[in-house]
Scaffold this active site. Structure first.
Site, mmCIF file in Angstrom:
data_model
loop_
_atom_site.group_PDB
_atom_site.id
_atom_site.type_symbol
_atom_site.label_atom_id
_atom_site.label_comp_id
_atom_site.label_asym_id
_atom_site.label_seq_id
_atom_site.Cartn_x
_atom_site.Cartn_y
_atom_site.Cartn_z
ATOM 1 N N HIS A 183 0.850 -1.045 0.137
ATOM 2 C CA HIS A 183 -0.134 0.055 -0.007
ATOM 3 C C HIS A 183 0.796 1.232 -0.080
ATOM 4 O O HIS A 183 0.301 2.254 -0.379
ATOM 5 C CB HIS A 183 -0.846 0.025 1.216
ATOM 6 C CG HIS A 183 -2.091 -1.092 1.121
ATOM 7 N ND1 HIS A 183 -1.631 -2.352 1.654
ATOM 8 C CD2 HIS A 183 -3.241 -0.892 0.923
ATOM 9 C CE1 HIS A 183 -2.882 -2.970 1.682
ATOM 10 N NE2 HIS A 183 -3.790 -2.259 0.982
ATOM 11 N N ASP A 253 -4.554 -6.347 -8.184
ATOM 12 C CA ASP A 253 -4.827 -5.502 -6.671
ATOM 13 C C ASP A 253 -4.931 -3.850 -6.884
ATOM 14 O O ASP A 253 -4.879 -3.408 -8.218
ATOM 15 C CB ASP A 253 -3.524 -5.466 -5.628
ATOM 16 C CG ASP A 253 -3.971 -5.454 -4.198
ATOM 17 O OD1 ASP A 253 -5.187 -5.081 -4.036
ATOM 18 O OD2 ASP A 253 -3.255 -5.976 -3.281
#
Length: 339
Positions: A183, A253
């Site tokens: 992230h 993702d």
């Protein structure tokens, strides 16, 4: 015809601009986060609102409802569910109880989701955590032992599917060795192909019949030192589709994660070119979504075949055949005995 994208949205209802964008972009599906959730009636209404924009009453609505620290539906409206590691711990002493508990937990998650109209869960986590890796996976993984992950991952897949929810195994071909949180940064894994094949890939290879999979934003230096799996034709062709043998629906993702760089349109194009069937964009930023939509084409060819193949697994469970109260009690007994 739908496009090869899944989008998030900003709040608890759709704005006029979001409605117009989704009607024009016609995404394959949508994903919900905590920012989109107030209570059951509101979630049901939002799910219906999203589906209306693509004129599809069963359009895929995704969520990350793993249990533990990754849960978008939380008390008081929904029960707290245990993290995967709790079931792995039970497996050390009572494998059969762990398998049953994992199945029941997944079946109850599916019950929670299906009641809201949510029909896809980004679960199971099949990553094999390695010593010294970043704890972004941590207790989201069942165990450090691939055989345990396979056993419990299979039970989790079965529980979700029996409850009418499509599972997505992640993060293929393995996030367990990553030394950073994708992230926030791009992880690089230096392990040899032989090491990866003997451990990280095993869980995905053994459960390659899962209808969907989500890629890892991780660079595997021994395979493609230049690109993370999400944007690497070599990793997707040789490892995910090749060695692992996954022929299901492959999604990226989140494109907005900091592991990737460049404009969102460049990230989307790279992921699709590499071999992802769908791209995921989560944060609901309208300018970013428009940028993604500018390069995402309609779903056709092999990607459409894989989509149809995955969605064919969706079933409407017989609500009268599942006693959720009895399942809750049995799950509590199994986990309580292990405490």
């Amino acid at each position: 015809m739908r496009s090869r994208a899944i989008y998030g949205c900003a709040g608890v209802t759709l704005s006029a601009a979001e409605q117009a964008f989704f009607r024009q972009a016609r995404p394959w599906g949508f994903i919900l986060f905590a920012r989109n959730i107030e209570g059951p009636a509101q979630v049901k209404a939002m799910v219906a609102e999203l589906r209306a924009t693509v004129d599809d009453a069963s359009a895929p609505i995704l969520i990350d409802q793993e249990g533990g620290r990754v849960a978008r539906l939380k008390p008081p409206h929904w029960p707290a569910r245990s993290a995967a590691a709790r079931f792995g711990k039970l497996h050390e002493t009572n494998p059969e109880a762990a398998r049953e508990a994992t199945y029941l937990n997944a079946r109850l998650i599916a019950h929670d989701l299906a009641g809201l109209g949510i029909n896809v869960d980004c679960l199971p986590v099949l990553d094999v955590p390695a010593p010294g890796a970043h704890d972004i996976i941590g207790d989201r993984a069942f165990a450090a032992d691939p055989a345990t992950i396979i056993t419990l991952g299979r039970a989790q897949i079965e529980g979700l599917m029996d409850g009418g929810v499509l599972p997505i195994m992640k993060h293929i071909p393995g996030h367990g060795r990553a030394g950073s949180d994708s992230h926030l940064a791009l992880p690089r894994v230096a392990a040899s192909l032989e090491e990866l094949s003997a451990s990280d890939f095993v869980t995905f290879r053994s459960l390659d019949q899962c209808p969907m999979a989500m890629t890892a934003h991780v660079v595997y230096e021994s395979i493609d030192p230049q690109r993370p799996a999400t944007t690497s034709p070599k990793v997707i062709r040789d490892v995910i589709r090749g060695e692992i043998g996954f022929d299901g629906l492959l999604m990226s993702d989140d494109l907005s994660m900091k592991a990737l760089d460049g404009p969102l349109s460049v990230r989307a194009k790279a992921a699709l070119f590499a071999g992802c069937d769908l791209v995921l964009h989560c944060n609901g930023d309208m300018d970013e979504m428009r940028d993604v939509a500018s390069v995402v084409k309609e779903l056709k060819g092999p990607a459409r075949r894989r989509s149809e193949q995955a969605l064919a697994h969706l079933s409407v469970p017989d609500s009268g055949a599942f006693d959720s109260a009895a399942a809750e009690a049995r799950l509590a007994a199994l986990l309580g005995a292990a405490a």
